[in-house]
Design an enzyme around this catalytic site. Structure first.
Site, PDB file in Angstrom:
ATOM      1  N   SER A   2       0.836  -1.195   0.000  1.00 33.86           N
ATOM      2  CA  SER A   2       0.000   0.000   0.000  1.00 33.86           C
ATOM      3  C   SER A   2       0.870   1.243   0.000  1.00 33.86           C
ATOM      4  CB  SER A   2      -0.911   0.019   1.223  1.00 33.86           C
ATOM      5  OG  SER A   2      -1.575   1.264   1.326  1.00 33.86           O
TER       6      SER A   2
ATOM      7  N   HIS B 273      -0.853  -1.317  -4.425  1.00 36.29           N
ATOM      8  CA  HIS B 273      -2.164  -0.984  -3.887  1.00 36.29           C
ATOM      9  C   HIS B 273      -2.251   0.530  -3.704  1.00 36.29           C
ATOM     10  CE1 HIS B 273      -5.914  -2.173  -1.916  1.00 36.29           C
ATOM     11  NE2 HIS B 273      -5.695  -1.195  -1.051  1.00 36.29           N
TER      12      HIS B 273
ATOM     13  N   ASP C  80      -4.514   3.512  -2.511  1.00 32.75           N
ATOM     14  CA  ASP C  80      -5.690   3.850  -1.704  1.00 32.75           C
ATOM     15  C   ASP C  80      -6.194   5.243  -2.055  1.00 32.75           C
ATOM     16  OD1 ASP C  80      -6.098   1.589   0.109  1.00 32.75           O
ATOM     17  OD2 ASP C  80      -4.123   2.088   0.897  1.00 32.75           O
TER      18      ASP C  80
ATOM     19  N   MET D 188      -9.090   7.953  -1.037  1.00 33.31           N
ATOM     20  CA  MET D 188     -10.063   8.298   0.006  1.00 33.31           C
ATOM     21  C   MET D 188     -10.578   9.707  -0.215  1.00 33.31           C
ATOM     22  SD  MET D 188      -7.970   6.842   3.300  1.00 33.31           S
ATOM     23  CE  MET D 188      -7.001   5.332   3.195  1.00 33.31           C
TER      24      MET D 188
ATOM     25  N   HIS E 168      -7.873   1.068  -5.042  1.00 31.63           N
ATOM     26  CA  HIS E 168      -8.925   0.831  -4.050  1.00 31.63           C
ATOM     27  C   HIS E 168      -9.658   2.141  -3.760  1.00 31.63           C
ATOM     28  CE1 HIS E 168      -9.850  -0.425   0.413  1.00 31.63           C
ATOM     29  NE2 HIS E 168     -10.944  -0.317  -0.328  1.00 31.63           N
TER      30      HIS E 168
ATOM     31  N   MET F  54     -12.072   4.160  -1.818  1.00 31.30           N
ATOM     32  CA  MET F  54     -12.831   4.314  -0.571  1.00 31.30           C
ATOM     33  C   MET F  54     -13.538   5.660  -0.650  1.00 31.30           C
ATOM     34  SD  MET F  54     -10.126   2.709   2.169  1.00 31.30           S
ATOM     35  CE  MET F  54      -8.668   2.997   1.155  1.00 31.30           C
TER      36      MET F  54
ATOM     37  N   MET G 132     -11.757  -6.098   4.278  1.00 31.65           N
ATOM     38  CA  MET G 132     -11.021  -5.177   5.143  1.00 31.65           C
ATOM     39  C   MET G 132     -10.856  -5.814   6.519  1.00 31.65           C
ATOM     40  SD  MET G 132     -10.275  -2.544   3.315  1.00 31.65           S
ATOM     41  CE  MET G 132      -9.567  -1.597   4.679  1.00 31.65           C
TER      42      MET G 132
ATOM     43  N   GLY H  46      -1.807   1.539   9.665  1.00 30.71           N
ATOM     44  CA  GLY H  46      -1.220   1.273  10.970  1.00 30.71           C
ATOM     45  C   GLY H  46      -2.169   0.750  12.031  1.00 30.71           C
TER      46      GLY H  46
ATOM     47  N   ASP I   1      -6.754  -6.432   3.644  1.00 30.38           N
ATOM     48  CA  ASP I   1      -6.104  -5.128   3.812  1.00 30.38           C
ATOM     49  C   ASP I   1      -6.325  -4.659   5.239  1.00 30.38           C
ATOM     50  OD1 ASP I   1      -5.126  -2.562   3.681  1.00 30.38           O
ATOM     51  OD2 ASP I   1      -6.475  -1.871   2.099  1.00 30.38           O
TER      52      ASP I   1
ATOM     53  N   GLY J 210       1.177  -2.181   4.247  1.00 27.76           N
ATOM     54  CA  GLY J 210       1.723  -0.838   4.155  1.00 27.76           C
ATOM     55  C   GLY J 210       2.939  -0.673   5.039  1.00 27.76           C
TER      56      GLY J 210
END
Length: 220
Positions: free
Chosen positions: A7, A32, A34, A36, A65, A67, A136, A144, A174, A196
């Site tokens: 990630s 990957h 992300d 958002m 991905h 989101m 998920m 984290g 993930d 990640g």
């Protein structure tokens, strides 16, 4: 076969090109990415222009991905930017079938994701059309977080239904994936691991990739 998808949310964005090039050297299977929107999840990250800029610099498989609340609205943009696979959430506001159809219309792969609070049953009706399902294993939005072991039965349920349908699809996980949790998700039926901080935060990110792969492979 275990696939590793680092990630880039955890990478050094000031050196994005070199960080991603490092992952190619490490032999990862995909990147990957992300996305958002600050609405569907409480964080705001990158958009299609970043994917477009990165695409000429790296020929790895782009695992994007989304989101975001209205993925259908942005499929054309992310497809044009160079995505190889687009994942969106079953919990989003967009019509699931229309969004799958839009992704497929671009000749790229489609995946559906479920948050921890969403049951496996939400994605089962679409398994015959999907290339991947993303489970998920943390609440989406931030890196984290601690791995949620109670998601393991969900992974198994999706794998069992896919097998029953004769669908050898990828199941991705993930959230909180490292050398300790990788064997757990692999044993449950996942074969694509998003990591990640376990990779980009490792003392040697290139060495961390085969270590993670071997940890998962040992559980198969």
């Amino acid at each position: 076969m275990i696939k590793i998808s680092p990630s880039i949310l955890s990478c050094d964005f000031a050196n994005l090109e070199s960080e991603c090039a490092k992952m190619k050297t490490a032999g990862v299977d995909m990147l990957h990415i992300d996305v958002m929107d600050g609405h569907f999840v409480p964080n705001l990250t990158l958009g299609a222009p970043i994917v477009k800029c990165l695409r000429p610099k790296n020929d790895l498989f782009f695992d994007v991905h989304l989101m975001i609340s209205d993925p259908l609205r942005y499929i054309d943009d992310f497809a044009a930017a160079g995505s190889d696979l687009i994942t969106f959430h079953v919990e989003s506001d967009s019509d699931v079938q229309a969004t799958i159809d839009k992704i497929k219309s671009h000749g790229i792969k489609a995946a559906l994701s479920v948050k921890p609070g969403t049951p496996a049953e939400a994605v089962l009706p679409y398994l015959d059309q999907l290339d991947m399902v993303l489970v998920m294993t943390v609440e989406p939005g931030f890196g984290g977080q601690k791995f949620m072991a109670d998601m393991l039965p969900k992974i198994s349920a999706i794998r069992e239904r896919a097998n029953a349908l004769g669908r050898d699809i990828d199941i991705q996980v993930d959230g909180g994936i490292d050398s300790a949790t990788a064997p757990l998700v692999a044993a449950a039926g996942a074969n694509v691991l998003v990591a990640g901080s376990a990779i980009f935060g490792a003392p040697d990110p290139i060495a961390a990739v085969p270590q993670l792969r071997q940890a998962a492979q040992a559980a198969l």
